[in-house]
Design a protein around this motif. Structure first.
Motif, PDB file in Angstrom:
ATOM      1  N   ALA A 143       0.829  -1.206   0.000  1.00  0.00           N
ATOM      2  CA  ALA A 143       0.000   0.000   0.000  1.00  0.00           C
ATOM      3  C   ALA A 143       0.862   1.253   0.000  1.00  0.00           C
ATOM      4  CB  ALA A 143      -0.930  -0.007   1.211  1.00  0.00           C
ATOM      5  N   GLU A 144       1.959   1.246   0.750  1.00  0.00           N
ATOM      6  CA  GLU A 144       2.835   2.417   0.806  1.00  0.00           C
ATOM      7  C   GLU A 144       3.509   2.659  -0.536  1.00  0.00           C
ATOM      8  OE1 GLU A 144       4.167   2.808   5.475  1.00  0.00           O
ATOM      9  OE2 GLU A 144       5.333   1.469   4.182  1.00  0.00           O
ATOM     10  N   ARG A 145       3.921   1.598  -1.212  1.00  0.00           N
ATOM     11  CA  ARG A 145       4.524   1.776  -2.536  1.00  0.00           C
ATOM     12  C   ARG A 145       3.500   2.353  -3.518  1.00  0.00           C
ATOM     13  NH1 ARG A 145       6.764  -3.344  -1.176  1.00  0.00           N
ATOM     14  NH2 ARG A 145       5.159  -4.396  -2.435  1.00  0.00           N
ATOM     15  N   TYR A 146       2.278   1.891  -3.419  1.00  0.00           N
ATOM     16  CA  TYR A 146       1.207   2.386  -4.291  1.00  0.00           C
ATOM     17  C   TYR A 146       0.949   3.871  -4.024  1.00  0.00           C
ATOM     18  CZ  TYR A 146      -3.605   2.961  -6.032  1.00  0.00           C
ATOM     19  OH  TYR A 146      -4.730   3.416  -6.668  1.00  0.00           O
TER      20      TYR A 146
ATOM     21  N   GLY B  61       3.575  11.685  -0.064  1.00  0.00           N
ATOM     22  CA  GLY B  61       3.429  12.516   1.124  1.00  0.00           C
ATOM     23  C   GLY B  61       2.366  12.030   2.089  1.00  0.00           C
ATOM     24  N   ASP B  62       1.506  11.115   1.645  1.00  0.00           N
ATOM     25  CA  ASP B  62       0.479  10.578   2.543  1.00  0.00           C
ATOM     26  C   ASP B  62       1.131   9.722   3.626  1.00  0.00           C
ATOM     27  OD1 ASP B  62      -1.190  11.793   0.794  1.00  0.00           O
ATOM     28  OD2 ASP B  62      -2.339  10.014   0.244  1.00  0.00           O
ATOM     29  N   THR B  63       0.506   9.690   4.814  1.00  0.00           N
ATOM     30  CA  THR B  63       1.054   8.963   5.956  1.00  0.00           C
ATOM     31  C   THR B  63       0.047   7.932   6.447  1.00  0.00           C
ATOM     32  OG1 THR B  63       2.270  10.945   6.628  1.00  0.00           O
ATOM     33  CG2 THR B  63       2.023   9.195   8.274  1.00  0.00           C
TER      34      THR B  63
ATOM     35  N   PHE C  38      -6.945  -0.522  -0.817  1.00  0.00           N
ATOM     36  CA  PHE C  38      -7.518  -1.850  -0.635  1.00  0.00           C
ATOM     37  C   PHE C  38      -6.538  -2.897  -1.179  1.00  0.00           C
ATOM     38  CE2 PHE C  38     -10.837   1.255  -0.795  1.00  0.00           C
ATOM     39  CZ  PHE C  38     -11.736   0.857   0.176  1.00  0.00           C
ATOM     40  N   VAL C  39      -6.120  -3.816  -0.291  1.00  0.00           N
ATOM     41  CA  VAL C  39      -5.065  -4.766  -0.615  1.00  0.00           C
ATOM     42  C   VAL C  39      -5.587  -6.191  -0.484  1.00  0.00           C
ATOM     43  CG1 VAL C  39      -2.728  -5.523  -0.050  1.00  0.00           C
ATOM     44  CG2 VAL C  39      -3.366  -3.124   0.268  1.00  0.00           C
ATOM     45  N   ASP C  40      -5.291  -7.021  -1.484  1.00  0.00           N
ATOM     46  CA  ASP C  40      -5.610  -8.446  -1.425  1.00  0.00           C
ATOM     47  C   ASP C  40      -4.710  -9.079  -0.371  1.00  0.00           C
ATOM     48  OD1 ASP C  40      -5.797 -11.207  -1.781  1.00  0.00           O
ATOM     49  OD2 ASP C  40      -5.982 -11.060  -3.957  1.00  0.00           O
ATOM     50  N   PRO C  41      -5.271  -9.648   0.712  1.00  0.00           N
ATOM     51  CA  PRO C  41      -4.417 -10.177   1.792  1.00  0.00           C
ATOM     52  C   PRO C  41      -3.628 -11.416   1.406  1.00  0.00           C
ATOM     53  CG  PRO C  41      -6.718 -10.738   2.192  1.00  0.00           C
ATOM     54  CD  PRO C  41      -6.707  -9.808   1.008  1.00  0.00           C
ATOM     55  N   ALA C  42      -3.990 -12.062   0.310  1.00  0.00           N
ATOM     56  CA  ALA C  42      -3.286 -13.270  -0.087  1.00  0.00           C
ATOM     57  C   ALA C  42      -2.118 -12.986  -1.018  1.00  0.00           C
ATOM     58  CB  ALA C  42      -4.254 -14.246  -0.756  1.00  0.00           C
ATOM     59  N   THR C  43      -2.201 -11.911  -1.811  1.00  0.00           N
ATOM     60  CA  THR C  43      -1.173 -11.628  -2.814  1.00  0.00           C
ATOM     61  C   THR C  43      -0.539 -10.254  -2.661  1.00  0.00           C
ATOM     62  OG1 THR C  43      -2.768 -10.682  -4.381  1.00  0.00           O
ATOM     63  CG2 THR C  43      -2.425 -13.088  -4.448  1.00  0.00           C
ATOM     64  N   ALA C  44      -1.087  -9.390  -1.801  1.00  0.00           N
ATOM     65  CA  ALA C  44      -0.644  -8.002  -1.628  1.00  0.00           C
ATOM     66  C   ALA C  44      -0.898  -7.170  -2.888  1.00  0.00           C
ATOM     67  CB  ALA C  44       0.825  -7.932  -1.226  1.00  0.00           C
ATOM     68  N   GLU C  45      -1.800  -7.644  -3.746  1.00  0.00           N
ATOM     69  CA  GLU C  45      -2.184  -6.845  -4.910  1.00  0.00           C
ATOM     70  C   GLU C  45      -3.051  -5.677  -4.455  1.00  0.00           C
ATOM     71  OE1 GLU C  45      -5.251  -7.035  -8.730  1.00  0.00           O
ATOM     72  OE2 GLU C  45      -5.031  -8.747  -7.368  1.00  0.00           O
ATOM     73  N   VAL C  46      -2.727  -4.492  -4.905  1.00  0.00           N
ATOM     74  CA  VAL C  46      -3.548  -3.322  -4.605  1.00  0.00           C
ATOM     75  C   VAL C  46      -4.707  -3.295  -5.587  1.00  0.00           C
ATOM     76  CG1 VAL C  46      -3.639  -0.814  -4.527  1.00  0.00           C
ATOM     77  CG2 VAL C  46      -1.635  -2.012  -3.632  1.00  0.00           C
ATOM     78  N   ARG C  47      -5.930  -3.289  -5.048  1.00  0.00           N
ATOM     79  CA  ARG C  47      -7.124  -3.362  -5.883  1.00  0.00           C
ATOM     80  C   ARG C  47      -7.797  -2.003  -6.041  1.00  0.00           C
ATOM     81  NH1 ARG C  47      -8.619  -8.365  -7.122  1.00  0.00           N
ATOM     82  NH2 ARG C  47     -10.835  -7.853  -7.363  1.00  0.00           N
ATOM     83  N   GLY C  48      -7.148  -0.959  -5.566  1.00  0.00           N
ATOM     84  CA  GLY C  48      -7.684   0.375  -5.762  1.00  0.00           C
ATOM     85  C   GLY C  48      -7.595   1.217  -4.507  1.00  0.00           C
ATOM     86  N   ASP C  49      -7.970   2.481  -4.625  1.00  0.00           N
ATOM     87  CA  ASP C  49      -8.005   3.368  -3.467  1.00  0.00           C
ATOM     88  C   ASP C  49      -9.226   4.263  -3.569  1.00  0.00           C
ATOM     89  OD1 ASP C  49      -6.981   6.416  -4.210  1.00  0.00           O
ATOM     90  OD2 ASP C  49      -6.244   4.902  -5.611  1.00  0.00           O
TER      91      ASP C  49
ATOM     92  N   VAL D 114       7.290   4.678  11.929  1.00  0.00           N
ATOM     93  CA  VAL D 114       6.450   3.483  11.807  1.00  0.00           C
ATOM     94  C   VAL D 114       7.026   2.589  10.723  1.00  0.00           C
ATOM     95  CG1 VAL D 114       4.141   2.614  11.287  1.00  0.00           C
ATOM     96  CG2 VAL D 114       4.416   4.749  12.552  1.00  0.00           C
ATOM     97  N   THR D 115       7.201   1.315  11.057  1.00  0.00           N
ATOM     98  CA  THR D 115       7.648   0.330  10.079  1.00  0.00           C
ATOM     99  C   THR D 115       6.534  -0.681   9.860  1.00  0.00           C
ATOM    100  OG1 THR D 115       8.639  -1.029  11.818  1.00  0.00           O
ATOM    101  CG2 THR D 115      10.060   0.603  10.730  1.00  0.00           C
ATOM    102  N   PRO D 116       6.409  -1.236   8.664  1.00  0.00           N
ATOM    103  CA  PRO D 116       5.305  -2.163   8.379  1.00  0.00           C
ATOM    104  C   PRO D 116       5.240  -3.365   9.303  1.00  0.00           C
ATOM    105  CG  PRO D 116       6.320  -1.425   6.334  1.00  0.00           C
ATOM    106  CD  PRO D 116       7.176  -0.908   7.449  1.00  0.00           C
ATOM    107  N   ASP D 117       6.409  -3.865   9.765  1.00  0.00           N
ATOM    108  CA  ASP D 117       6.374  -5.065  10.606  1.00  0.00           C
ATOM    109  C   ASP D 117       5.743  -4.802  11.965  1.00  0.00           C
ATOM    110  OD1 ASP D 117       8.995  -3.573  10.845  1.00  0.00           O
ATOM    111  OD2 ASP D 117       9.096  -4.857  12.626  1.00  0.00           O
TER     112      ASP D 117
END
Length: 492
Positions: free
Chosen positions: A91-94, A101-103, A135-146, A312-315
Motif C-alpha cells: 500500500a505504501e509503494r502504491y 506525502g500521505d502517511t 484496498f489490498v488483497d491479503p493473499a497476494t498483496a495486490e492493490v485493488r484500488g483506493d 512506523v515500520t510495516p512489521d
C-alpha cells in the motif's frame, strides 16, 4: 242550569335552563397542540421529507456499496494470508507513486477470506474526518484500488454523499442548522400528533378509522385518515430516529455530550500515554475526554502530546496485532491505530458493529509489545452502551437486513406523513385561495394561569436542551400572538 265548567288553563311551560357557558379557557390545549403541530410541520416538513428519503437510501447503502465497489472490497478467496507487513508495504509503494506525502494512520485487516485489507492514509486536501483507503488483497498483496473514506464507519463515496444529503441538504453549515432544527422538531411534532390522535379517538364513533386508513372516505377526511393511521404506526420509529439523530447535531449534540459527561455516561477509552496501566473515561468514538458525534468524529485517544511523530515500520502492525490477540481481542473486525506521537501507545479496537457487538480495545507499547491499557465492552456504563447501540441501529448496521428493512419502512412512513400533511393543508383551502387554512390561532390567549406556567417551563426546558427548537418555538409563539392581535384589531 248548571254553569259550564271554566276552561282549564294550560300550565305555563317550564323555563328552559340556559346552556352552561363554556369557560373561556376550555379546549385551549388541543388547539395549541394543533397549531404547534401545523406550524412546525409546515416549517420542517421539507427537510424531514428529504431526510426520510435519503435515510431510507442510507440504510441500504452498505449493500449498494458492496456492488458498486465490489472490485475494491473483495478479492479471490484464499486459504493463505500474507503478513500485514507485506500488505502495508504494498500500500505504501502504491501511495508513493500516486499520492506522495500521505502517511499511514490505520490498518483494518481483512475480516474474512474474499475481502480486502484497508490501509488508511492521511492526505492533504481531503475533507475533515476523511482518509484515503488503499484496498489490498491479503493473499497476494495486490492493490485493488483506493478510495476516500469518511468517519469511523469507513463510509465509501456513495454512502458519504448520501450521508451529506441526509445531514445538510448539501447546503453546508446552513443546511446542518436546518437539519438540526428538523431533527429536533420531528419528535415534538410526532408527540403533538399522537396527543391530538388520542383526543380524537376518545370521541370518535368509529375508532378503527384512526388506526387503519378509511378508503371509503373522500377528500380531506380520507387524507386525514391516512395521515393519522400512518402516524400511529411510525410513532416509535420517528421518536427513535429523532433522539438518536440529535446526537450528531451541533448545539443539541454538544448538550447531550455535556450531560453524558456530567452523569459519567461516557464510554471508557484506553489510555495511550506510555507508562499508564489503566483505562480512562472518555468517549469511545472520540478518545479520552474528546466530545464526539459518533460516526462523524475521528479517534484521538489519550492526552495530546508535543512529541515528534513516531517512526512506523510495516512489521510493527503484525507485532501490535499479535499482542492484542494475546489480550483477547478476538473479533475478526479490528482497527489498528498508529499513534500521533512517539510517546503514545498503539491502539487496537474491535469494530464488530453487528449484534452481538464486539468493542474491546487495548493500548500496546510498541517498544516491548506489552499491553498497557485495556477497556472491555462490559466496562461501558449502561447509558454509553445504549447510546452506541442506538447509533448503530440508526445507521442500519446493528441487526443487519431486518434492521435495514425496518428503517426503510419507518423512513417511507415518515415521508408519507409529510406528504399527507401538505395535501391536507391544500384540501382545506377556501374556494379560490392559493393556500390552505391554518388551524385557528389564539390558544395562548385562553390558557389559564397554571397552563401558562407549565407551557413556559416546558418551552424553557426545550430551549435549553434543544436550542434551535427554543428559537423557532419563540418565533411560532410570536407569530401566533401577532395574528391574534391583528385579527382582534380587524374585528373592532
Amino acid at each position: 242550569m248548571p254553569h259550564a265548567p271554566a276552561p282549564t288553563q294550560a300550565p305555563a311551560p317550564a323555563a328552559t335552563p340556559a346552556p352552561a357557558r363554556r369557560p373561556a379557557s376550555a379546549g385551549w390545549f388541543p388547539q395549541l397542540l394543533l397549531r404547534l403541530h401545523f406550524l412546525a410541520g409546515l416549517f420542517v416538513g421539507p427537510f424531514i421529507l428529504v431526510a426520510a428519503l435519503s435515510g431510507a437510501v442510507y440504510a441500504v447503502a452498505p449493500s449498494i456499496e458492496r456492488v458498486v465497489y465490489a472490485h475494491e472490497l473483495t478479492a479471490p478467496e484464499s486459504a493463505t494470508t500474507l503478513p500485514l507487513a507485506d500488505q502495508v508495504s504494498a500500500a505504501e509503494r502504491y501511495i508513493e507513486r500516486r499520492h506522495p506525502g500521505d502517511t499511514v494512520t490505520e490498518v483494518r485487516p481483512a475480516p474474512a477470506s474474499g475481502t480486502t485489507t484497508r490501509v488508511m492514509f492521511t492526505e492533504e486536501g481531503l475533507a475533515e474526518s476523511t482518509t484515503r483507503a488503499v484496498f489490498v488483497d491479503p493473499a497476494t498483496a495486490e492493490v485493488r484500488g483506493d478510495l476516500p473514506v469518511y468517519g469511523t464507519s469507513g463510509s465509501l463515496p456513495f454512502r458519504t454523499w448520501v450521508s451529506t444529503v441526509h445531514r445538510s441538504l448539501l447546503l453546508g453549515d446552513v443546511g446542518r442548522l436546518y437539519s438540526e432544527t428538523a431533527a429536533s422538531w420531528l419528535g415534538i411534532v410526532s408527540l403533538a400528533g399522537i396527543a391530538l390522535w388520542v383526543t380524537r379517538i376518545r370521541r370518535a364513533r368509529r375508532k378503527r378509522e384512526l388506526v387503519v386508513p378509511d378508503n371509503r372516505a373522500r377528500g380531506y377526511r380520507r387524507t386525514f385518515s391516512w395521515h393519522a393511521a400512518t402516524g400511529v404506526w411510525v410513532l416509535l420509529g420517528a421518536l427513535f430516529l429523532s433522539a438518536t439523530g440529535i446526537t450528531w447535531s451541533h448545539f443539541a449534540g454538544d448538550n447531550v455530550t455535556a450531560i453524558r459527561s456530567a452523569l459519567s455516561w461516557q464510554a471508557p477509552a484506553v489510555d495511550t500515554t506510555l507508562g499508564s496501566t489503566s483505562g480512562t473515561t472518555g468517549d469511545a468514538a472520540g478518545g479520552s475526554g474528546t466530545a464526539s458525534h459518533g460516526d462523524h468524529a475521528g479517534h484521538h485517544g489519550g492526552a495530546s502530546s508535543t512529541a515528534a511523530a513516531p517512526e512506523v515500520t510495516p512489521d510493527q502492525f503484525d507485532t501490535v496485532l499479535a499482542a492484542a490477540r494475546g489480550a483477547e481481542i478476538d473479533a475478526a473486525e479490528v482497527r489498528i491505530h498508529v499513534p500521533a506521537a512517539s510517546d503514545e501507545a498503539w491502539r487496537v479496537e474491535e469494530s464488530k458493529q453487528t449484534w452481538p457487538v464486539a468493542m474491546d480495545a487495548v493500548a500496546v507499547d510498541p517498544r516491548d509489545a506489552q499491553v498497557v491499557s485495556t477497556v472491555r465492552w462490559d466496562d461501558y456504563p449502561v447509558m454509553a452502551k445504549a447510546a452506541k447501540l442506538g447509533v448503530n441501529t440508526h445507521m442500519g448496521v446493528l441487526f443487519g437486513l431486518p434492521n435495514q428493512v425496518v428503517l426503510v419502512l419507518a423512513a417511507l412512513g415518515i415521508a408519507a406523513m409529510v406528504v399527507f400533511g401538505y395535501v391536507m393543508w391544500w384540501q382545506r383551502r377556501p374556494a379560490g385561495a392559493r393556500f390552505g387554512r391554518a388551524p385557528a390561532a389564539g390558544a395562548l390567549a385562553r390558557v389559564p394561569g397554571w397552563g401558562l406556567v407549565v407551557v413556559g417551563l416546558v418551552a424553557a426546558t426545550l430551549g435549553i436542551l434543544l436550542p434551535t427548537v427554543g428559537v423557532t418555538l419563540l418565533g411560532f409563539l410570536l407569530v401566533d400572538a401577532l395574528l391574534v392581535t391583528v385579527g382582534a384589531a380587524r374585528g373592532r
